[in-house]
Design a protein around this motif. Structure first.
Motif, PDB file in Angstrom:
ATOM      1  N   ARG A 114      -2.331 -10.028   0.729  1.00 30.17           N
ATOM      2  CA  ARG A 114      -3.183  -9.695   1.871  1.00 30.17           C
ATOM      3  C   ARG A 114      -2.447  -9.859   3.200  1.00 30.17           C
ATOM      4  NH1 ARG A 114      -7.128 -13.617  -0.881  1.00 30.17           N
ATOM      5  NH2 ARG A 114      -5.222 -13.776  -2.089  1.00 30.17           N
ATOM      6  N   THR A 115      -1.186  -9.389   3.209  1.00 37.60           N
ATOM      7  CA  THR A 115      -0.366  -9.509   4.412  1.00 37.60           C
ATOM      8  C   THR A 115       0.195  -8.148   4.815  1.00 37.60           C
ATOM      9  OG1 THR A 115       1.559 -10.028   3.027  1.00 37.60           O
ATOM     10  CG2 THR A 115       0.307 -11.888   3.946  1.00 37.60           C
ATOM     11  N   ASN A 116       0.441  -8.015   6.112  1.00 39.37           N
ATOM     12  CA  ASN A 116       1.052  -6.804   6.663  1.00 39.37           C
ATOM     13  C   ASN A 116       2.563  -6.884   6.427  1.00 39.37           C
ATOM     14  OD1 ASN A 116       1.527  -5.514  10.028  1.00 39.37           O
ATOM     15  ND2 ASN A 116       1.611  -4.452   8.086  1.00 39.37           N
ATOM     16  N   VAL A 117       3.105  -5.959   5.600  1.00 37.54           N
ATOM     17  CA  VAL A 117       4.521  -6.058   5.214  1.00 37.54           C
ATOM     18  C   VAL A 117       5.406  -5.052   5.934  1.00 37.54           C
ATOM     19  CG1 VAL A 117       4.013  -7.032   2.959  1.00 37.54           C
ATOM     20  CG2 VAL A 117       4.083  -4.539   3.228  1.00 37.54           C
ATOM     21  N   ALA A 118       4.834  -4.044   6.579  1.00 36.96           N
ATOM     22  CA  ALA A 118       5.651  -3.061   7.301  1.00 36.96           C
ATOM     23  C   ALA A 118       4.786  -2.324   8.307  1.00 36.96           C
ATOM     24  CB  ALA A 118       6.292  -2.063   6.337  1.00 36.96           C
ATOM     25  N   ASN A 119       5.420  -1.881   9.401  1.00 33.08           N
ATOM     26  CA  ASN A 119       4.743  -1.084  10.426  1.00 33.08           C
ATOM     27  C   ASN A 119       5.564   0.157  10.719  1.00 33.08           C
ATOM     28  OD1 ASN A 119       2.519  -2.841  10.924  1.00 33.08           O
ATOM     29  ND2 ASN A 119       3.891  -4.198  12.071  1.00 33.08           N
ATOM     30  N   PHE A 120       4.878   1.280  10.895  1.00 32.09           N
ATOM     31  CA  PHE A 120       5.562   2.537  11.213  1.00 32.09           C
ATOM     32  C   PHE A 120       5.068   3.037  12.568  1.00 32.09           C
ATOM     33  CE2 PHE A 120       5.788   3.440   6.382  1.00 32.09           C
ATOM     34  CZ  PHE A 120       6.969   2.720   6.284  1.00 32.09           C
ATOM     35  N   PRO A 121       5.772   2.704  13.643  1.00 31.23           N
ATOM     36  CA  PRO A 121       5.409   3.265  14.951  1.00 31.23           C
ATOM     37  C   PRO A 121       6.027   4.653  15.107  1.00 31.23           C
ATOM     38  CG  PRO A 121       7.235   1.742  15.199  1.00 31.23           C
ATOM     39  CD  PRO A 121       6.889   1.751  13.732  1.00 31.23           C
ATOM     40  N   GLY A 122       5.538   5.419  16.034  1.00 28.10           N
ATOM     41  CA  GLY A 122       6.121   6.743  16.273  1.00 28.10           C
ATOM     42  C   GLY A 122       5.130   7.754  16.793  1.00 28.10           C
ATOM     43  N   HIS A 123       3.887   7.669  16.342  1.00 32.93           N
ATOM     44  CA  HIS A 123       2.857   8.563  16.876  1.00 32.93           C
ATOM     45  C   HIS A 123       2.468   8.118  18.280  1.00 32.93           C
ATOM     46  CE1 HIS A 123       2.061  11.143  13.439  1.00 32.93           C
ATOM     47  NE2 HIS A 123       2.044  10.098  12.637  1.00 32.93           N
ATOM     48  N   SER A 124       1.868   9.028  19.025  1.00 31.54           N
ATOM     49  CA  SER A 124       1.456   8.695  20.391  1.00 31.54           C
ATOM     50  C   SER A 124      -0.044   8.821  20.587  1.00 31.54           C
ATOM     51  CB  SER A 124       2.190   9.602  21.388  1.00 31.54           C
ATOM     52  OG  SER A 124       1.904  10.965  21.120  1.00 31.54           O
ATOM     53  N   GLY A 125      -0.789   8.931  19.515  1.00 27.17           N
ATOM     54  CA  GLY A 125      -2.249   9.002  19.609  1.00 27.17           C
ATOM     55  C   GLY A 125      -2.861   8.323  18.403  1.00 27.17           C
ATOM     56  N   PRO A 126      -4.170   8.152  18.400  1.00 25.48           N
ATOM     57  CA  PRO A 126      -4.825   7.531  17.240  1.00 25.48           C
ATOM     58  C   PRO A 126      -4.475   8.252  15.940  1.00 25.48           C
ATOM     59  CG  PRO A 126      -6.369   7.775  19.059  1.00 25.48           C
ATOM     60  CD  PRO A 126      -5.130   8.494  19.463  1.00 25.48           C
ATOM     61  N   VAL A 127      -4.159   7.477  14.906  1.00 25.88           N
ATOM     62  CA  VAL A 127      -3.825   8.053  13.598  1.00 25.88           C
ATOM     63  C   VAL A 127      -5.116   8.561  12.957  1.00 25.88           C
ATOM     64  CG1 VAL A 127      -2.832   7.600  11.322  1.00 25.88           C
ATOM     65  CG2 VAL A 127      -1.869   6.482  13.360  1.00 25.88           C
TER      66      VAL A 127
END
Length: 505
Positions: free
Chosen positions: A383-396
């Motif tokens: 139940r942990t956050n293991v990776a983040n993918f930034p790159g978009h510039s608006g709500p997914v």
């Protein structure tokens, strides 16, 4: 020129010719003459009935009698015909009036019947909703009576969630998830890189055209179909969620509605068809998740996992658990049989609403999209956050994992589509769409060969090359859902124009 009988000098009704004298006779008269004399009446030579030759002519017009050729006689004939026409016209007017009265009476009866049906339907819906509300309460009462050694059922409130957290994700459940993931990973490795024989080829996919359109599934007063899903084991079973608060099960082969499921108090934002049971799931901004029986046509479970709009829904590969995301910034993992929320987690550092959620094919990790353009990968067991993918510039707005387990596709309100490699944890492809293109739905086919995008229009890309092979603009409104049929033999789509469309060869 008219034929004239050589015996009676009148126009014959059944003319025939004698081959002996070449004269025309009325058959009735010549047969009588031959019976008495056995010879032709003109030259007396022998003649039999078999020798007579019929003459085929149009209906003969007899000359009018001499008495009908005077002007007074003609005027009288015209007067008689006029009188007959007037009498016939009067009779027709009487029949028309009678028919109108009968039609008016039938329409009145039909209107009364419709009102009665509408009232009864409303009463049945209210009764089903009351029953659906009573069932979870009955489950809670029964659970409170269980011994202390057994995990008690929990409610949907804040503290109850914490209790559920403590007793929900047991070692048995985690082991069950791990075993299923091991089986799925092994099966995927066996499939390897082989493509199913029945999978449609790219050149055939590019020839797809619209073959059916259904606009009567949801209410016309509140137009729009918000969500779409197909049954994984029988893609002819179609599930839609509408702005009219209804969930509709549709049979593509029979082209008819199987069930209309009513209970949500707001629009239906997500729907899922269970692959092995006659059960479907739906989520709504009314903050509830509902479990429906298709055969019974009723709600069998209401899962109250969130305190705000439910924005995403995904079924675990075991078929026993649901993942949900919400604007309350939490994702929840729930048991569909008991309605219990097994765990509920938020990223306290982000403090941002979740917009969508999707399980990885193996079921041990999943992804969520956020309103601040982030894609987060979570480990379900820890139940942990293991990776983040930034790159978009608006709500997914949508995310989708490929069946091969390596690729993640994401779409956002920045008119772009991004592909991520989960092995390298990086973005390897960005497809820039038209200006102001709204991505509403992403889906890979079951083999992971094609990726469909729904939004301002419908586009299909072939994976690895990531080239566009198909583009449809048949919806008059925004496309809200796309889905592949078995082996990509057809494509289904829904839109805000209230229509469900199918495309194939």
């Amino acid at each position: 020129m008219s034929l004239v009988c050589a015996i009676s000098n009148e126009v014959p009704e059944h003319p025939c010719v004698s081959p002996v004298s070449s004269q025309v006779f009325e058959r009735r008269l010549i047969e009588k003459y031959i019976a008495e004399n056995g010879a032709d009446p003109i030259n007396g030579q022998p003649l039999s009935e078999e020798q007579l030759i019929d003459i085929k002519v149009s209906h003969p017009i007899r000359p009018k009698a001499p008495s009908a050729t005077s002007i007074p006689a003609i005027l009288k004939s015209l007067q008689d015909e006029w009188d007959a026409v007037m009498l016939h016209s009067f009779t027709l007017r009487q029949q028309l009036q009678t028919t109108r009265q009968e039609l008016s009476h039938a329409l009145y009866q039909h209107d009364a019947a419709c009102r009665v049906i509408a009232r009864l339907t409303k009463e049945v819906t209210a009764a089903r909703e009351a029953l659906a509300t009573l069932k979870p309460q009955a489950g809670l009462i029964a659970a409170q009576a269980t011994p202390a050694s057994q995990p008690a059922a929990v409610g949907a409130g804040g503290e109850a969630m914490e209790v559920s957290e403590q007793v929900g994700m047991t070692s048995e459940i985690i082991q069950k998830l791990q075993d299923k993931a091991t089986v799925l990973t092994t099966e995927r490795k066996k499939r390897g890189k082989t493509v199913p024989e029945d999978l449609i080829r790219a050149e055939d996919l590019s020839k797809f055209r619209q073959v059916a359109s259904h606009a009567g599934l949801h209410s016309a007063s509140i137009p729009g179909i918000i969500s779409l899903d197909l049954c994984p084991t029988d893609t002819n079973k179609v599930l839609t969620g509408g702005a009219d608060k209804n969930v509709v099960v549709f049979d593509r082969r029979e082209e008819q509605i199987v069930a209309t499921l009513k209970g949500h108090t707001k629009k239906v934002s997500s729907v899922i068809y269970h692959p092995a049971q006659s059960v479907v799931f739906s989520a709504s901004p009314d903050s509830t998740i509902r479990v429906w029986s298709v055969s019974g046509g009723n709600c069998v479970q209401v899962i109250r996992a969130h305190e705000a709009s439910v924005t995403g829904l995904s079924l675990h590969a075991t078929g026993d658990y649901l993942l949900s995301s919400s604007e309350d910034q939490y994702w929840a993992f729930s048991d569909i049989q008991t309605g219990r929320v097994l765990t509920k987690v938020t990223d306290e550092t982000a403090g941002c609403a979740l917009t969508c959620a999707q399980f990885h094919p193996d079921g041990l990790i999943f992804g969520t999209g956020t309103a601040d353009s982030q894609i987060k990968i979570w480990d379900l067991k820890e139940r942990t956050n293991v990776a983040n993918f930034p790159g978009h510039s608006g709500p997914v707005t949508s995310i989708a994992f490929s069946e091969n387990g390596y690729y993640l596709a994401t779409g956002a309100q920045d008119s772009s589509l991004k592909l991520w490699d989960l092995r390298k944890l990086k973005n390897f492809k960005t497809i820039t769409l038209d200006n102001n293109y709204e991505v509403k739905s992403l889906v890979f086919d079951q083999s992971g060969t094609y990726l469909a995008v729904g939004g301002s229009d419908i586009r299909v890309y072939i994976c690895k090359q990531w080239s566009e092979v198909l583009n449809f603009s048949d919806h008059s409104g925004l496309v809200t859902g796309v889905a592949f049929g078995e082996h990509a033999q057809f494509l289904a789509s829904t839109g805000m124009d209230r229509s469900l469309k199918f495309y194939s060869l």
